[in-house]
Design a protein around this motif. Sequence first.
Motif, PDB file in Angstrom:
ATOM      1  N   HIS A  44      32.118  28.405  57.466  1.00 48.29           N
ATOM      2  CA  HIS A  44      32.775  29.683  57.756  1.00 48.29           C
ATOM      3  C   HIS A  44      34.288  29.517  57.860  1.00 48.29           C
ATOM      4  CE1 HIS A  44      32.196  27.927  61.757  1.00 48.29           C
ATOM      5  NE2 HIS A  44      33.190  28.688  62.180  1.00 48.29           N
ATOM      6  N   GLU A  45      34.781  28.287  57.748  1.00 48.25           N
ATOM      7  CA  GLU A  45      36.219  28.009  57.723  1.00 48.25           C
ATOM      8  C   GLU A  45      36.527  27.482  56.331  1.00 48.25           C
ATOM      9  OE1 GLU A  45      35.777  25.181  60.687  1.00 48.25           O
ATOM     10  OE2 GLU A  45      35.917  26.569  62.376  1.00 48.25           O
ATOM     11  N   PHE A  46      37.165  28.273  55.494  1.00 52.11           N
ATOM     12  CA  PHE A  46      37.313  27.870  54.098  1.00 52.11           C
ATOM     13  C   PHE A  46      38.592  28.428  53.498  1.00 52.11           C
ATOM     14  CE2 PHE A  46      34.793  31.766  54.258  1.00 52.11           C
ATOM     15  CZ  PHE A  46      35.432  32.588  53.332  1.00 52.11           C
ATOM     16  N   ALA A  47      38.993  27.800  52.418  1.00 52.56           N
ATOM     17  CA  ALA A  47      40.096  28.293  51.593  1.00 52.56           C
ATOM     18  C   ALA A  47      39.761  27.895  50.163  1.00 52.56           C
ATOM     19  CB  ALA A  47      41.429  27.689  52.023  1.00 52.56           C
ATOM     20  N   GLY A  48      40.283  28.638  49.213  1.00 52.20           N
ATOM     21  CA  GLY A  48      39.996  28.316  47.826  1.00 52.20           C
ATOM     22  C   GLY A  48      40.736  29.218  46.867  1.00 52.20           C
ATOM     23  N   GLU A  49      40.370  29.110  45.612  1.00 47.88           N
ATOM     24  CA  GLU A  49      41.013  29.869  44.545  1.00 47.88           C
ATOM     25  C   GLU A  49      40.149  31.046  44.132  1.00 47.88           C
ATOM     26  OE1 GLU A  49      41.796  29.071  39.835  1.00 47.88           O
ATOM     27  OE2 GLU A  49      42.391  27.476  41.237  1.00 47.88           O
ATOM     28  N   VAL A  50      40.771  32.193  43.981  1.00 47.98           N
ATOM     29  CA  VAL A  50      40.056  33.376  43.494  1.00 47.98           C
ATOM     30  C   VAL A  50      39.670  33.137  42.033  1.00 47.98           C
ATOM     31  CG1 VAL A  50      40.230  35.830  42.981  1.00 47.98           C
ATOM     32  CG2 VAL A  50      41.277  34.917  45.066  1.00 47.98           C
ATOM     33  N   VAL A  51      38.377  33.301  41.737  1.00 48.03           N
ATOM     34  CA  VAL A  51      37.928  33.166  40.350  1.00 48.03           C
ATOM     35  C   VAL A  51      37.647  34.527  39.729  1.00 48.03           C
ATOM     36  CG1 VAL A  51      37.024  30.849  40.682  1.00 48.03           C
ATOM     37  CG2 VAL A  51      35.521  32.815  41.065  1.00 48.03           C
ATOM     38  N   ALA A  52      37.391  35.542  40.570  1.00 47.37           N
ATOM     39  CA  ALA A  52      37.145  36.887  40.050  1.00 47.37           C
ATOM     40  C   ALA A  52      37.263  37.887  41.184  1.00 47.37           C
ATOM     41  CB  ALA A  52      35.761  36.981  39.410  1.00 47.37           C
ATOM     42  N   VAL A  53      37.583  39.121  40.831  1.00 47.52           N
ATOM     43  CA  VAL A  53      37.634  40.229  41.777  1.00 47.52           C
ATOM     44  C   VAL A  53      36.568  41.224  41.375  1.00 47.52           C
ATOM     45  CG1 VAL A  53      39.049  42.080  42.741  1.00 47.52           C
ATOM     46  CG2 VAL A  53      40.095  39.893  42.152  1.00 47.52           C
ATOM     47  N   GLY A  54      35.765  41.640  42.336  1.00 49.97           N
ATOM     48  CA  GLY A  54      34.644  42.512  42.048  1.00 49.97           C
ATOM     49  C   GLY A  54      35.068  43.840  41.452  1.00 49.97           C
ATOM     50  N   PRO A  55      34.164  44.468  40.703  1.00 49.96           N
ATOM     51  CA  PRO A  55      34.477  45.777  40.107  1.00 49.96           C
ATOM     52  C   PRO A  55      34.715  46.839  41.181  1.00 49.96           C
ATOM     53  CG  PRO A  55      32.138  45.261  39.894  1.00 49.96           C
ATOM     54  CD  PRO A  55      32.801  44.012  40.388  1.00 49.96           C
ATOM     55  N   ASP A  56      35.603  47.754  40.877  1.00 44.85           N
ATOM     56  CA  ASP A  56      35.933  48.867  41.779  1.00 44.85           C
ATOM     57  C   ASP A  56      36.499  48.389  43.110  1.00 44.85           C
ATOM     58  OD1 ASP A  56      34.942  50.694  39.869  1.00 44.85           O
ATOM     59  OD2 ASP A  56      32.897  50.390  40.621  1.00 44.85           O
ATOM     60  N   THR A  57      37.070  47.179  43.108  1.00 39.31           N
ATOM     61  CA  THR A  57      37.682  46.660  44.323  1.00 39.31           C
ATOM     62  C   THR A  57      39.169  46.962  44.304  1.00 39.31           C
ATOM     63  OG1 THR A  57      36.084  44.864  44.486  1.00 39.31           O
ATOM     64  CG2 THR A  57      38.138  44.587  45.693  1.00 39.31           C
ATOM     65  N   ASP A  58      39.617  47.729  45.271  1.00 39.79           N
ATOM     66  CA  ASP A  58      41.039  48.029  45.400  1.00 39.79           C
ATOM     67  C   ASP A  58      41.690  46.803  46.031  1.00 39.79           C
ATOM     68  OD1 ASP A  58      43.537  49.034  45.694  1.00 39.79           O
ATOM     69  OD2 ASP A  58      43.032  50.483  47.254  1.00 39.79           O
ATOM     70  N   SER A  59      42.203  45.920  45.181  1.00 38.56           N
ATOM     71  CA  SER A  59      42.624  44.629  45.695  1.00 38.56           C
ATOM     72  C   SER A  59      43.977  44.230  45.135  1.00 38.56           C
ATOM     73  CB  SER A  59      41.587  43.564  45.330  1.00 38.56           C
ATOM     74  OG  SER A  59      42.032  42.283  45.708  1.00 38.56           O
ATOM     75  N   ARG A  60      44.736  43.468  45.938  1.00 36.59           N
ATOM     76  CA  ARG A  60      46.009  42.900  45.501  1.00 36.59           C
ATOM     77  C   ARG A  60      45.835  41.464  45.040  1.00 36.59           C
ATOM     78  NH1 ARG A  60      47.482  40.350  50.478  1.00 36.59           N
ATOM     79  NH2 ARG A  60      46.104  41.074  52.122  1.00 36.59           N
ATOM     80  N   PHE A  61      44.564  41.038  44.889  1.00 39.49           N
ATOM     81  CA  PHE A  61      44.288  39.663  44.492  1.00 39.49           C
ATOM     82  C   PHE A  61      44.005  39.565  43.004  1.00 39.49           C
ATOM     83  CE2 PHE A  61      43.055  40.202  48.927  1.00 39.49           C
ATOM     84  CZ  PHE A  61      43.853  39.229  49.516  1.00 39.49           C
ATOM     85  N   ARG A  62      44.351  38.399  42.454  1.00 39.57           N
ATOM     86  CA  ARG A  62      44.127  38.116  41.053  1.00 39.57           C
ATOM     87  C   ARG A  62      43.510  36.732  40.921  1.00 39.57           C
ATOM     88  NH1 ARG A  62      45.033  42.634  41.323  1.00 39.57           N
ATOM     89  NH2 ARG A  62      46.589  43.936  40.239  1.00 39.57           N
ATOM     90  N   ALA A  63      42.811  36.500  39.825  1.00 42.41           N
ATOM     91  CA  ALA A  63      42.250  35.185  39.566  1.00 42.41           C
ATOM     92  C   ALA A  63      43.363  34.140  39.612  1.00 42.41           C
ATOM     93  CB  ALA A  63      41.546  35.164  38.212  1.00 42.41           C
ATOM     94  N   GLY A  64      43.081  33.057  40.287  1.00 42.34           N
ATOM     95  CA  GLY A  64      44.059  31.993  40.440  1.00 42.34           C
ATOM     96  C   GLY A  64      44.779  32.001  41.764  1.00 42.34           C
TER      97      GLY A  64
END
Length: 213
Positions: free
Chosen positions: A15-35
């Motif tokens: 439950h304590e983690f960090a990593g790289e975004v590989v994908a953002v779910g559909p219809d997700t209002d997000s400021r995140f991008r792969a990488g």
Amino acid sequence: AAVAPDAVPPIVPGHEFAGEVVAVGPDTDSRFRAGDLVTANPFTMGTGGPETIGLSPTRSGGLAELTVADAARTLHLPDGLDTRLGALCEPVAVAVRALHRGASSGPIVVVGAGPIGLAIVAIAAIEQRHPIVVIEPSPSRRALAERLGADAVHEPGTPIVDLLAEVGFAPSTISPLLDDDPAVVSIIECVGRPAIVGSILSEAPPHAHVVLA
């Protein structure tokens, strides 16, 4: 009664983690991008209510190849940061909150020098909150607490008021109703055992702030 192994839902912890975004779910209002390098507050809503990522049979944690986190609870990390440090965001946040739930001044007693207790010691030292007293049965953890900034480390068994006296603290006997700033101590419990909580409550000096971390 014993529970059959196949009756226990399998989990992938972390439950304590960090990593790289590989994908953002559909219809997700997000400021995140792969990488993007991120960490996340490991809580989400499941079909049965709130769940903890890494403690849920449907939401695997940081030891899984892939983990799903809520965009609203995900935070960017600086580019190039070691992900091992990024994974410490969640436990350090717990420690920051626990420390700040105590008194705004006065000595700090940390009972239990596990990961959260040690993080509290480190943060208190960074904030110049001294003296810091640690109670911990493990010699190696006591040594680490000293390296992180504790002023005194002790094995369990000595009353808290005696340990405080050794660092020059005398609790106030004046009621807060009669004095705007009575001498207070913050005692932060980081073990989670009822007997230890009971012992702290019985030993705490007047006006102490007791925090169960």
